[in-house]
Design a protein around this motif. Structure first.
Motif, PDB file in Angstrom:
ATOM      1  N   SER A  73      10.743   1.125   9.237  1.00 54.32           N
ATOM      2  CA  SER A  73      11.254   2.437   9.655  1.00 54.32           C
ATOM      3  C   SER A  73      11.114   2.603  11.158  1.00 54.32           C
ATOM      4  O   SER A  73      12.017   3.120  11.830  1.00 54.32           O
ATOM      5  CB  SER A  73      10.485   3.554   8.942  1.00 54.32           C
ATOM      6  N   GLN A 132       6.951   1.288   6.439  1.00 50.09           N
ATOM      7  CA  GLN A 132       6.735   2.102   7.632  1.00 50.09           C
ATOM      8  C   GLN A 132       7.108   1.326   8.897  1.00 50.09           C
ATOM      9  O   GLN A 132       7.734   1.866   9.805  1.00 50.09           O
ATOM     10  CB  GLN A 132       5.273   2.545   7.702  1.00 50.09           C
ATOM     11  N   GLN A 176       8.635   9.168   1.898  1.00 51.77           N
ATOM     12  CA  GLN A 176       8.856   8.653   3.255  1.00 51.77           C
ATOM     13  C   GLN A 176      10.345   8.526   3.563  1.00 51.77           C
ATOM     14  O   GLN A 176      10.788   8.816   4.682  1.00 51.77           O
ATOM     15  CB  GLN A 176       8.174   7.298   3.416  1.00 51.77           C
TER      16      GLN A 176
END
Length: 396
Positions: free
Chosen positions: A287, A284, A372
């Motif tokens: 990202s 995450q 995701q």
């Protein structure tokens, strides 16, 4: 002394908010400097709502006063800079802590072709009582070090209020911050956009006012640090994400094969679970690094880098969706296999929990990362479309 646009070489800009005690001496020093050194120029005061007579004093002493409604150090300076006519601008505080009669080193460096000339108080000298202990030994050194580390700028004093710059170059940076962090924004964006930066020694004298300064140590220190982090996606997202991913993945793979025994310590399923969470979290964070870079380019906060935009040739929406779906399916099939084993045992208690969880935890991690990746592909495609179109148009 104010001349036509064509003849004004230097504008001396001073932000002002109730500086009646010291504004006159600052203006007189600045005007005397222009006269004695035969420099064509002007003194521009960016007034931020003074009510103590500062405006009248400034006008009476021959300075141009620009009224800035938006509050803040950065707002006052930007308003005055926009109203300035000089090819070069030197900005300094109105508290008489900087000597406006000693500006020639800045002018000479600007004439040599530098875009930004910073004063260095630590090299020039700090008079006793001129800088608080925390600012001198903690705030300025630490924030300056972070600035040099993050942005590879060879400036030793990030927060010196006395600095000179080429008007045209700074206007192109489109500086936006309105508070004290304006000082950091100028240096950071000048570095990002590859402007020529240097510094000269300058002396910091004791504040000439009887009242406390507008600067607030912890509040403004945090605003500077926050700005440095926000303008450095690599240090805020990329490097922490890579470190967490490396550590989590290494331990995850090792414990997935067999528990790790170290003397009396055993790292098994609980550690494996936390490592799985670390992999998801690091993914995450990475990202965020990717998305924030696209956004910063779109907003003009950082220049366009073709190397980065070339990623769109290889990582497009379709490829991202396929990669995400592939990762998801691996995790799903592992989970399905576990379900079939459980079914064969009559949906009862699983005998070998350790082996089961060594399959279950990786499968959950892959399912989450796969999903995701799918949504990351959509989001990056959405916010990257504008810049991608511009880039492809330039290529053609």
């Amino acid at each position: 002394m104010t001349e036509s646009n064509k003849n004004v070489e230097l504008s001396i800009v001073i932000p002002c908010l109730n500086e009646a005690e010291t504004i006159e001496v600052c203006i007189n020093k600045a005007l005397n400097f222009l006269k004695e050194n035969n420099v064509s120029g002007e003194v521009v005061i960016g007034d931020n709502g003074s009510t103590d007579g500062s405006i009248e004093i400034a006008q009476r002493n021959g300075a141009q006063v620009v009224h800035i409604d938006e509050k803040g150090y950065g707002a006052a300076l930007m308003g005055a800079i926009k109203a300035s006519k000089g090819e070069f601008i030197i900005m300094g505080d109105a508290d008489d802590s900087y000597d406006f009669s000693e500006l020639m080193p800045f002018v000479l460096k600007l004439r040599e072709g530098n875009d930004l000339v910073m004063g260095n108080r630590f090299k020039g000298g700090i008079e006793k009582g001129a800088m608080p202990f925390l600012h001198k030994y903690l705030g300025n050194p630490v924030l300056s070090f972070i600035g040099r580390l993050f942005f590879k700028i060879k400036i030793r004093d990030f927060h010196c209020g006395l600095r000179g710059f080429r008007n045209e170059s700074i206007q192109k940076l489109e500086l936006r911050t309105t508070g004290m962090e304006f000082a950091s924004e100028m240096i950071v964006k000048a570095s990002i956009f590859k402007l020529k930066i240097t510094e000269v020694p300058t002396i910091l004298s004791k504040d000439g006012r009887s009242r406390p300064p507008h600067l607030r140590t912890w509040r403004d220190g945090w605003r500077h640090l926050k700005f440095l982090l926000m303008y450095s996606p690599k240090w805020l997202f990329l490097y922490p994400g890579l470190i967490l991913l490396l550590i989590s993945t290494l331990l995850f793979v090792m414990i997935s094969i067999n528990p790790i025994h170290a003397n009396k310590l055993t790292f098994d399923l609980h550690t494996l679970t936390y490592c799985g969470a670390g992999i998801i979290l690091s993914y995450q964070i990475l990202s965020f690094s990717f998305l924030s870079r696209i956004y910063a380019i779109n907003q003009g906060l950082i220049p366009v880098e073709k190397k980065f935009l070339n990623l769109f040739k290889f990582f497009n929406l379709e490829k991202g969706l396929l990669a995400g779906l592939f990762i998801f399916l691996i995790g799903f099939l592992q989970s399905l296999n576990l379900f079939m084993d459980w079914r064969q045992e009559g949906y009862g208690r699983i005998n070998d929990l350790s082996a089961s969880f060594r399959t279950l935890i990786p499968s959950i991690v892959m399912i989450i990362i796969g999903i995701q990746t799918i949504f990351l592909s959509f989001l990056s495609s959405i916010i990257g479309t504008i810049q991608k179109i511009k880039y492809l148009e330039e290529e053609n």
